[in-house]
Design a protein around this motif. Structure first.
Motif, PDB file in Angstrom:
ATOM      1  N   THR A 178      19.684 -16.042 -38.888  1.00 29.27           N
ATOM      2  CA  THR A 178      19.184 -16.461 -37.582  1.00 29.27           C
ATOM      3  C   THR A 178      18.906 -15.246 -36.716  1.00 29.27           C
ATOM      4  O   THR A 178      19.689 -14.305 -36.662  1.00 29.27           O
ATOM      5  CB  THR A 178      20.198 -17.369 -36.868  1.00 29.27           C
ATOM      6  OG1 THR A 178      20.402 -18.546 -37.653  1.00 29.27           O
ATOM      7  CG2 THR A 178      19.705 -17.779 -35.488  1.00 29.27           C
ATOM      8  N   SER A 179      17.784 -15.258 -36.027  1.00 27.39           N
ATOM      9  CA  SER A 179      17.405 -14.130 -35.185  1.00 27.39           C
ATOM     10  C   SER A 179      18.460 -13.863 -34.120  1.00 27.39           C
ATOM     11  O   SER A 179      18.931 -14.789 -33.450  1.00 27.39           O
ATOM     12  CB  SER A 179      16.064 -14.417 -34.497  1.00 27.39           C
ATOM     13  OG  SER A 179      15.814 -13.473 -33.467  1.00 27.39           O
ATOM     14  N   PRO A 180      18.842 -12.579 -33.935  1.00 29.87           N
ATOM     15  CA  PRO A 180      19.810 -12.254 -32.873  1.00 29.87           C
ATOM     16  C   PRO A 180      19.267 -12.529 -31.485  1.00 29.87           C
ATOM     17  O   PRO A 180      20.023 -12.522 -30.512  1.00 29.87           O
ATOM     18  CB  PRO A 180      20.071 -10.756 -33.079  1.00 29.87           C
ATOM     19  CG  PRO A 180      18.871 -10.249 -33.822  1.00 29.87           C
ATOM     20  CD  PRO A 180      18.424 -11.385 -34.690  1.00 29.87           C
ATOM     21  N   ALA A 181      17.960 -12.798 -31.374  1.00 31.73           N
ATOM     22  CA  ALA A 181      17.374 -13.096 -30.070  1.00 31.73           C
ATOM     23  C   ALA A 181      17.968 -14.355 -29.447  1.00 31.73           C
ATOM     24  O   ALA A 181      17.891 -14.542 -28.231  1.00 31.73           O
ATOM     25  CB  ALA A 181      15.858 -13.252 -30.201  1.00 31.73           C
ATOM     26  N   ASP A 229      20.589 -19.377 -47.850  1.00 27.76           N
ATOM     27  CA  ASP A 229      20.401 -20.701 -48.460  1.00 27.76           C
ATOM     28  C   ASP A 229      21.732 -21.290 -48.921  1.00 27.76           C
ATOM     29  O   ASP A 229      21.993 -22.486 -48.735  1.00 27.76           O
ATOM     30  CB  ASP A 229      19.430 -20.605 -49.641  1.00 27.76           C
ATOM     31  CG  ASP A 229      17.994 -20.378 -49.202  1.00 27.76           C
ATOM     32  OD1 ASP A 229      17.688 -20.612 -48.016  1.00 27.76           O
ATOM     33  OD2 ASP A 229      17.178 -19.968 -50.056  1.00 27.76           O
ATOM     34  N   GLN A 230      22.554 -20.449 -49.523  1.00 28.02           N
ATOM     35  CA  GLN A 230      23.856 -20.927 -50.000  1.00 28.02           C
ATOM     36  C   GLN A 230      24.738 -21.357 -48.826  1.00 28.02           C
ATOM     37  O   GLN A 230      25.423 -22.392 -48.888  1.00 28.02           O
ATOM     38  CB  GLN A 230      24.541 -19.832 -50.812  1.00 28.02           C
ATOM     39  CG  GLN A 230      23.853 -19.513 -52.129  1.00 28.02           C
ATOM     40  CD  GLN A 230      24.430 -18.282 -52.807  1.00 28.02           C
ATOM     41  OE1 GLN A 230      25.176 -17.501 -52.198  1.00 28.02           O
ATOM     42  NE2 GLN A 230      24.093 -18.071 -54.067  1.00 28.02           N
ATOM     43  N   ASN A 280      17.919 -11.147 -51.436  1.00 24.46           N
ATOM     44  CA  ASN A 280      19.371 -11.329 -51.454  1.00 24.46           C
ATOM     45  C   ASN A 280      19.863 -11.994 -50.172  1.00 24.46           C
ATOM     46  O   ASN A 280      20.734 -12.874 -50.205  1.00 24.46           O
ATOM     47  CB  ASN A 280      20.068  -9.985 -51.644  1.00 24.46           C
ATOM     48  CG  ASN A 280      19.842  -9.399 -53.020  1.00 24.46           C
ATOM     49  OD1 ASN A 280      19.473 -10.108 -53.960  1.00 24.46           O
ATOM     50  ND2 ASN A 280      20.035  -8.096 -53.162  1.00 24.46           N
ATOM     51  N   ARG A 281      19.293 -11.577 -49.065  1.00 21.75           N
ATOM     52  CA  ARG A 281      19.709 -12.159 -47.778  1.00 21.75           C
ATOM     53  C   ARG A 281      19.306 -13.629 -47.702  1.00 21.75           C
ATOM     54  O   ARG A 281      20.064 -14.466 -47.225  1.00 21.75           O
ATOM     55  CB  ARG A 281      19.094 -11.365 -46.636  1.00 21.75           C
ATOM     56  CG  ARG A 281      19.749 -11.642 -45.291  1.00 21.75           C
ATOM     57  CD  ARG A 281      19.314 -10.661 -44.244  1.00 21.75           C
ATOM     58  NE  ARG A 281      20.005 -10.907 -42.989  1.00 21.75           N
ATOM     59  CZ  ARG A 281      19.434 -10.856 -41.806  1.00 21.75           C
ATOM     60  NH1 ARG A 281      18.146 -10.571 -41.717  1.00 21.75           N
ATOM     61  NH2 ARG A 281      20.113 -11.077 -40.695  1.00 21.75           N
ATOM     62  N   GLU A 335      12.436  -1.987 -52.525  1.00 20.18           N
ATOM     63  CA  GLU A 335      13.808  -1.915 -52.013  1.00 20.18           C
ATOM     64  C   GLU A 335      14.053  -2.990 -50.958  1.00 20.18           C
ATOM     65  O   GLU A 335      15.050  -3.727 -51.007  1.00 20.18           O
ATOM     66  CB  GLU A 335      14.052  -0.522 -51.422  1.00 20.18           C
ATOM     67  CG  GLU A 335      15.393  -0.363 -50.726  1.00 20.18           C
ATOM     68  CD  GLU A 335      15.496   0.978 -50.019  1.00 20.18           C
ATOM     69  OE1 GLU A 335      15.888   1.008 -48.836  1.00 20.18           O
ATOM     70  OE2 GLU A 335      15.164   2.006 -50.654  1.00 20.18           O
ATOM     71  N   TRP A 336      13.123  -3.100 -50.001  1.00 26.55           N
ATOM     72  CA  TRP A 336      13.278  -4.092 -48.942  1.00 26.55           C
ATOM     73  C   TRP A 336      13.016  -5.505 -49.457  1.00 26.55           C
ATOM     74  O   TRP A 336      13.621  -6.469 -48.970  1.00 26.55           O
ATOM     75  CB  TRP A 336      12.361  -3.764 -47.761  1.00 26.55           C
ATOM     76  CG  TRP A 336      13.023  -2.837 -46.787  1.00 26.55           C
ATOM     77  CD1 TRP A 336      12.883  -1.487 -46.691  1.00 26.55           C
ATOM     78  CD2 TRP A 336      13.984  -3.217 -45.797  1.00 26.55           C
ATOM     79  NE1 TRP A 336      13.685  -0.987 -45.700  1.00 26.55           N
ATOM     80  CE2 TRP A 336      14.367  -2.028 -45.129  1.00 26.55           C
ATOM     81  CE3 TRP A 336      14.540  -4.413 -45.414  1.00 26.55           C
ATOM     82  CZ2 TRP A 336      15.297  -2.034 -44.079  1.00 26.55           C
ATOM     83  CZ3 TRP A 336      15.467  -4.421 -44.362  1.00 26.55           C
ATOM     84  CH2 TRP A 336      15.827  -3.243 -43.712  1.00 26.55           C
TER      85      TRP A 336
END
Length: 337
Positions: A321-324, A217-218, A211-212, A204-205
């Motif tokens: 991109t990391s929310p950090a 990439d697109q 998909n993410r 599932e993950w």
């Protein structure tokens, strides 16, 4: 948030954050293989290195030796020691053979909602609420309280999850980019304890991650294709943006002109540097020159009545991109040309 908290600990205690954490938390809990600084690990530390994907293959990332961000993720701990940390959380500040670390009142306050977070009832967990306590996210899963927090550094993702009513604590550490593997393992274990049979979290993950990544990439391809097609700016077109800008948190950023175009440089964060390339209108895209810094950003200028840049904001180019990096929290005002 945690950088500021680390500075407050140092100011109030009169000791460095590293010393305080080791003396007041790690040692009383007998976490003998844990340290609050890479420098304290010794000459040949036995630690896992983070990994980033380079040209389609995972490559090790050298461990950070900086102590400036220790309050936001500077602790190195063994798996055995982490179980003691889980036990003291489940014990509301106390664990066998160690002194009480914090009071019952503090324990309850940490797990009391302070900030409400939108939650959806969809999904197998039938979650009704979401909130942030003091250092912990709080949700309900299948009628049980779940307390959790994740953390990341370059090439590293970790997560700690507690089910207090069941006496369950889960820690998952991974040395790779992306939290899919960590979350899949955590969810599969949570499912087993809250009574959700027949789930298959790994595939599932894996699909979510694919998909993410495809969407990212697109997005990246479309943005940089448009940037490449943009005509080069003349010097006169660059001048309205040249200057020094200041944000209360990140400090000063300098936009300068080079023969090849505009250049972005954050003075407090030397790694945030790179060419500032025209995108659309007063929006530019910056591609960081620092290796492995996967956080290219849009820089959006605001203009005054004379057509001169008065300020700028930022946002990540990629949705992964990391929310950090917290670009959306930055708001720069121009302080001088």
């Amino acid at each position: 948030l945690y950088l500021v908290a680390g500075e407050l600990v140092a100011r109030v205690s009169g000791r460095s954050w590293q010393q305080f954490v080791e003396q007041r938390l790690l040692r009383p809990l007998h976490m003998r293989d844990s340290h609050a600084s890479f420098a304290h690990l010794g000459p040949r530390p036995n630690v896992a290195l983070g990994h980033q994907v380079v040209s389609g293959h995972p490559q090790p990332v050298p461990a950070s030796r900086s102590e400036l961000d220790a309050g936001a993720g500077g602790i190195y701990a063994s798996a055995t020691d982490l179980t003691r940390w889980l036990l003291v959380q489940l014990g509301h500040g106390q664990v066998a053979d160690s002194p009480r670390l914090y009071s019952e009142v503090v324990a309850q306050e940490m797990w009391t909602p302070q900030t409400i977070i939108p939650a959806s009832k969809s999904g197998a967990y039938n979650t009704h609420f979401g909130a942030y306590g003091l250092g912990w996210f709080l949700v309900d899963v299948k009628g049980y309280q779940e307390v959790f927090h994740t953390g990341e550094d370059v090439g590293l993702i970790s997560g700690v999850t507690l089910l207090p009513e069941l006496g369950v604590g889960i820690a998952v550490l991974t040395n790779q980019e992306g939290g899919g593997a960590m979350q899949a393992i955590t969810d599969q274990l949570v499912d087993a304890y809250v009574g959700l049979p027949g789930t298959h979290r790994v595939p599932e993950w894996a699909e979510r991650v694919r998909n993410r990544a495809q969407t990212a990439d697109q997005t990246n391809t479309a943005v940089w294709r448009e940037v490449a097609q943009h005509p080069a700016q003349r010097s006169a077109e660059r001048q309205p943006y040249v200057g020094t800008y200041q944000d209360p948190w990140l400090g000063e950023v300098r936009i300068s002109e080079r023969p090849t175009g505009l250049w972005f440089q954050a003075l407090r964060s030397p790694q945030l540097r790179g060419p500032l390339l025209p995108y659309r209108g007063t929006t530019f895209a910056v591609r960081w020159t620092t290796p492995n810094l996967n956080a290219d950003a849009f820089v959006v200028f605001s203009l005054d009545a004379q057509g001169q840049a008065a300020g700028l904001t930022m946002q990540a180019v990629s949705p992964t991109t990391s929310p950090a990096y917290d670009f959306t929290d930055l708001s720069f005002r121009r302080v001088r040309k």
